[in-house]
Structure formats: structure tokens, C-alpha cells
Design a protein around this motif. Structure first.
Motif, PDB file in Angstrom:
ATOM      1  N   LEU A  11       0.826  -1.207   0.000  1.00 23.13           N
ATOM      2  CA  LEU A  11       0.000   0.000   0.000  1.00 23.13           C
ATOM      3  C   LEU A  11       0.860   1.257   0.000  1.00 23.13           C
ATOM      4  O   LEU A  11       0.602   2.200  -0.748  1.00 23.13           O
ATOM      5  CB  LEU A  11      -0.943  -0.013   1.208  1.00 23.13           C
ATOM      6  CG  LEU A  11      -1.882   1.185   1.328  1.00 23.13           C
ATOM      7  CD1 LEU A  11      -2.857   1.215   0.165  1.00 23.13           C
ATOM      8  CD2 LEU A  11      -2.625   1.133   2.644  1.00 23.13           C
ATOM      9  N   THR A  12       1.880   1.283   0.827  1.00 21.76           N
ATOM     10  CA  THR A  12       2.744   2.473   0.881  1.00 21.76           C
ATOM     11  C   THR A  12       3.486   2.661  -0.437  1.00 21.76           C
ATOM     12  O   THR A  12       3.624   3.800  -0.903  1.00 21.76           O
ATOM     13  CB  THR A  12       3.778   2.368   2.011  1.00 21.76           C
ATOM     14  OG1 THR A  12       3.622   1.187   2.757  1.00 21.76           O
ATOM     15  CG2 THR A  12       3.725   3.530   2.911  1.00 21.76           C
ATOM     16  N   ARG A  14       2.463   1.723  -3.428  1.00 18.03           N
ATOM     17  CA  ARG A  14       1.482   2.180  -4.439  1.00 18.03           C
ATOM     18  C   ARG A  14       1.118   3.639  -4.233  1.00 18.03           C
ATOM     19  O   ARG A  14       1.016   4.400  -5.204  1.00 18.03           O
ATOM     20  CB  ARG A  14       0.239   1.290  -4.366  1.00 18.03           C
ATOM     21  CG  ARG A  14      -0.806   1.641  -5.369  1.00 18.03           C
ATOM     22  CD  ARG A  14      -0.321   1.392  -6.784  1.00 18.03           C
ATOM     23  NE  ARG A  14      -1.352   1.785  -7.711  1.00 18.03           N
ATOM     24  CZ  ARG A  14      -1.146   2.375  -8.858  1.00 18.03           C
ATOM     25  NH1 ARG A  14       0.080   2.617  -9.256  1.00 18.03           N
ATOM     26  NH2 ARG A  14      -2.126   2.714  -9.639  1.00 18.03           N
ATOM     27  N   LEU A  15       0.913   4.054  -3.005  1.00 17.83           N
ATOM     28  CA  LEU A  15       0.593   5.453  -2.740  1.00 17.83           C
ATOM     29  C   LEU A  15       1.755   6.365  -3.121  1.00 17.83           C
ATOM     30  O   LEU A  15       1.538   7.466  -3.638  1.00 17.83           O
ATOM     31  CB  LEU A  15       0.219   5.638  -1.267  1.00 17.83           C
ATOM     32  CG  LEU A  15      -1.143   5.077  -0.859  1.00 17.83           C
ATOM     33  CD1 LEU A  15      -1.345   5.203   0.641  1.00 17.83           C
ATOM     34  CD2 LEU A  15      -2.260   5.744  -1.614  1.00 17.83           C
ATOM     35  N   LEU A  18       1.643   6.798  -6.852  1.00 13.83           N
ATOM     36  CA  LEU A  18       0.564   7.686  -7.272  1.00 13.83           C
ATOM     37  C   LEU A  18       0.909   9.151  -7.004  1.00 13.83           C
ATOM     38  O   LEU A  18       0.563  10.032  -7.789  1.00 13.83           O
ATOM     39  CB  LEU A  18      -0.737   7.315  -6.559  1.00 13.83           C
ATOM     40  CG  LEU A  18      -1.383   6.007  -6.991  1.00 13.83           C
ATOM     41  CD1 LEU A  18      -2.601   5.716  -6.127  1.00 13.83           C
ATOM     42  CD2 LEU A  18      -1.781   6.064  -8.455  1.00 13.83           C
ATOM     43  N   ARG A  19       1.564   9.431  -5.895  1.00 10.18           N
ATOM     44  CA  ARG A  19       1.962  10.804  -5.592  1.00 10.18           C
ATOM     45  C   ARG A  19       3.049  11.287  -6.532  1.00 10.18           C
ATOM     46  O   ARG A  19       3.101  12.458  -6.899  1.00 10.18           O
ATOM     47  CB  ARG A  19       2.439  10.913  -4.156  1.00 10.18           C
ATOM     48  CG  ARG A  19       1.316  11.143  -3.179  1.00 10.18           C
ATOM     49  CD  ARG A  19       1.906  11.346  -1.826  1.00 10.18           C
ATOM     50  NE  ARG A  19       2.487  10.070  -1.431  1.00 10.18           N
ATOM     51  CZ  ARG A  19       2.206   9.429  -0.313  1.00 10.18           C
ATOM     52  NH1 ARG A  19       1.439   9.952   0.567  1.00 10.18           N
ATOM     53  NH2 ARG A  19       2.717   8.267  -0.046  1.00 10.18           N
TER      54      ARG A  19
END
Length: 69
Positions: A11-12, A14-15, A18-19
């Protein structure tokens, strides 16, 4: 590695991706305006076609049975 640690890392990561990706496409507002315009024009064209078809149908002479002399 436990499943919670794996999910946290995934999750980290992927985030963070995205950022980092600055180009996310166009805003949905111009797309909505274009769609509204197309629907508006289609409604006008359909209304004009319907009115012309109705006028054409009303101008067709009615059938009258010919009488014998």
C-alpha cells in the motif's frame, strides 16, 4: 513476512507511486461540459426532425374513395 507487513509495504509503495505521477489526466469538468453540449445539440436535432416529420405527415392528402359517374 506476515501478511499485514506485506499489505502495508504494498500500500505504501502504491501510494508513493501515485503521488510521484504528476500527470493524472484531464479534469472531469470539461468532459461533462462537452457531453452536456452534445446532448443539447442532439435534443435540438431530434426535435427539428420530429417537427419536420409531423409537418410532412400532416401535409399528405387524405384518401377519398372515387365515386362512379
Amino acid at each position: 513476512m506476515s501478511i499485514l507487513s506485506y499489505l502495508h509495504v504494498a500500500l505504501t509503495t502504491r501510494l508513493a507511486e501515485l503521488r510521484r505521477d504528476g500527470e493524472r489526466g484531464d479534469s472531469p469538468v470539461p468532459t461533462a461540459v462537452i457531453i452536456f453540449g452534445l446532448v443539447f445539440v442532439a435534443t435540438i436535432v431530434t426535435g427539428l426532425a420530429l417537427s419536420r416529420a409531423n409537418n410532412w405527415m400532416t401535409n399528405i392528402p387524405t384518401f377519398s374513395n372515387p365515386t362512379a359517374p
